[in-house]
Design an enzyme around this catalytic site. Sequence first.
Site, PDB file in Angstrom:
ATOM      1  N   ASP A  81       5.308   5.199   2.665  1.00  0.00           N
ATOM      2  CA  ASP A  81       6.023   6.363   2.747  1.00  0.00           C
ATOM      3  C   ASP A  81       6.532   5.776   4.221  1.00  0.00           C
ATOM      4  O   ASP A  81       7.666   6.126   4.367  1.00  0.00           O
ATOM      5  CB  ASP A  81       4.998   6.849   3.531  1.00  0.00           C
ATOM      6  CG  ASP A  81       3.404   7.644   2.687  1.00  0.00           C
ATOM      7  OD1 ASP A  81       3.946   7.529   1.621  1.00  0.00           O
ATOM      8  OD2 ASP A  81       2.043   7.691   2.855  1.00  0.00           O
ATOM      9  N   SER A 124       0.846  -1.205  -0.363  1.00  0.00           N
ATOM     10  CA  SER A 124      -0.216   0.162  -0.252  1.00  0.00           C
ATOM     11  C   SER A 124       1.064   1.148  -0.088  1.00  0.00           C
ATOM     12  O   SER A 124       1.863   0.944  -0.026  1.00  0.00           O
ATOM     13  CB  SER A 124      -0.690   0.387   1.434  1.00  0.00           C
ATOM     14  OG  SER A 124      -0.188   0.170   2.755  1.00  0.00           O
ATOM     15  N   LYS A 125       0.243   2.395  -0.227  1.00  0.00           N
ATOM     16  CA  LYS A 125       0.495   3.505  -0.399  1.00  0.00           C
ATOM     17  C   LYS A 125       2.059   3.896   1.242  1.00  0.00           C
ATOM     18  O   LYS A 125       2.574   4.574   1.063  1.00  0.00           O
ATOM     19  CB  LYS A 125       0.049   4.326  -0.706  1.00  0.00           C
ATOM     20  CG  LYS A 125       0.878   6.497  -0.807  1.00  0.00           C
ATOM     21  CD  LYS A 125      -0.786   6.930  -0.610  1.00  0.00           C
ATOM     22  CE  LYS A 125      -0.023   8.582   0.155  1.00  0.00           C
ATOM     23  NZ  LYS A 125       0.752   8.733   0.997  1.00  0.00           N
ATOM     24  N   ARG A 126       0.753   3.054   2.468  1.00  0.00           N
ATOM     25  CA  ARG A 126       1.118   3.507   3.490  1.00  0.00           C
ATOM     26  C   ARG A 126       2.892   2.765   3.558  1.00  0.00           C
ATOM     27  O   ARG A 126       3.656   3.178   4.298  1.00  0.00           O
ATOM     28  CB  ARG A 126       0.373   2.740   4.320  1.00  0.00           C
ATOM     29  CG  ARG A 126      -0.555   4.526   5.036  1.00  0.00           C
ATOM     30  CD  ARG A 126      -1.597   3.620   6.501  1.00  0.00           C
ATOM     31  NE  ARG A 126      -2.243   2.496   6.131  1.00  0.00           N
ATOM     32  CZ  ARG A 126      -3.045   2.279   5.612  1.00  0.00           C
ATOM     33  NH1 ARG A 126      -3.828   3.532   4.752  1.00  0.00           N
ATOM     34  NH2 ARG A 126      -3.514   1.065   5.704  1.00  0.00           N
TER      35      ARG A 126
END
Length: 510
Positions: A270, A265-267
């Site tokens: 990050d 996921s994008k998380r």
Amino acid sequence: MNKRVRVRFAPSPTGGLHLGGVRTVLFNYLFAKKHGGDFILRIEDTDQTRFVPGAEEYIIQTLNWCGMTPDESPVVGGPYAPYRQSERKENYKQYATQLIEAGHAYYAFDTPAEIEEMRNHFKTPENPSPQYNHAVRAKMRNSLSLDAAEVAALLEAGTPYVVRIKMPDNEEVSFTDMIRGEVSFNTSQVDDKVLLKADGMPTYHLAVVVDDYLMKISHAFRGEEWLPSAPVHLLLWKYLGWISDMPQWAHLPLILKPDGHGKLSKRDGDRLGFPVFAMDWTDPKTNEKAIGFKERGFLPEAFVNLLAVLGWNDGTDQEIFSMAELIEKFSIDRVHKGGAKFDYEKAKWFNAEWIKNADNAYLAGLVQPYFDEAGIKAQDQTYLEKIIGITKERCILLPDFVTQAGFYFTAPTQIDTASIAPKWDDNKKNFFEALCVAFENSNSNDHTILENIFKELTATHGLKPGELMLPMRIMLVGGKFGPAVFEIAATIGISDAVARIKYALQLLNA
Ligand code: GLU
């Protein structure tokens, strides 16, 4: 294959494109091109509540960046235009009506509050959110539970309604997935999905089937998150009388987190410091920014290459593939069923390989924006290409050229004198002063000549070349990097080299 190959990428414009989304595009594209077919971009924007401004443009730019320009799309049009579902609204209602008339769908007049009440009424600890399905539909307000006159009156009065599919009770439906083989479902597990919403817009389920039919789609490759919707779609193909035209489906495996646990996921990006989106994306609602592979300095060729091998191989150890080779070698049979772990270090390796082998003039164009941003002026194209050629082996991402090549254009402003100072003494200082004189006298830009001058002088000063090379490197480039030091001096030119040494001497002697 008897049907013309026509595949589509059918994103909903709800945000930036994630790695998995681009890989879906890629597999569609490769398949189409391999079979001399058409690649279509259809924007599935019927859910107006999820519409995000800028997302469609972003998708189109990403496809262009990757070199996967659609043959038919909202931009170029095509024989089945329009390619935005919101502009095809009029197409869908007739099919919803056809389904109702055939007894496969029905009008449902329940208000959101009534549905909420049903959920509260039927919920159990095992089933906290009961669905609108075969078990409850008779107790709700719809054209199956109400009598015909009442339904007619409600419709006549303009009562808001949705159209739902009537899922058969306890029927097995199955299809052959090109990756997973035979997949079957029991229809009792599936709710009576809404097909047409109160605003007259179709839902994804109806629109995807109608448009795949009208656009003569032969194969549909999509993410595995769509597998649970397959029984609904399959029944719609059947109920609408189109089953012999149903595309062959392939549900693509997920791209997993680096540790293999769950969907990337994008998380995760990050958290672990790597991009997950194709290009930078700023969510217009939250202002949240996601960094992209493009802006991180990936070449589109490398991005495409690394995506292709996430879940596919050609049966050999080959890892580097150009788009042309992928088109030639791709086959859906070699796509793995299981998810593919994403490894950012490996992704960077692909980029370094592509940079190393790329044409210097091509790289020069890609590097220019990074130079502009860093204030590096590279006006002489021949010189720029030469420098790219010298330094590309040391660059993993495009911004690395700023460090690895910037000093060929501009004298470093930051000189890491701290790394020289501890071992600095008068003997070394005298050596470098003498070196400046000798270099100037030589007036040579030949790295062998410069190296010989340097070596002879070290002997005269009773020093070893080894202890002077690093200081000289730092004086020329600012830090401990770059290719062979005399080549750097010869390339920037002797007067520039001498000026840099003199400047560093000033700093060291200050
Ligand atoms: N609109 C769906 C999406 O956003 C498309 C799924 C499909 O390809 O059928 O991914």
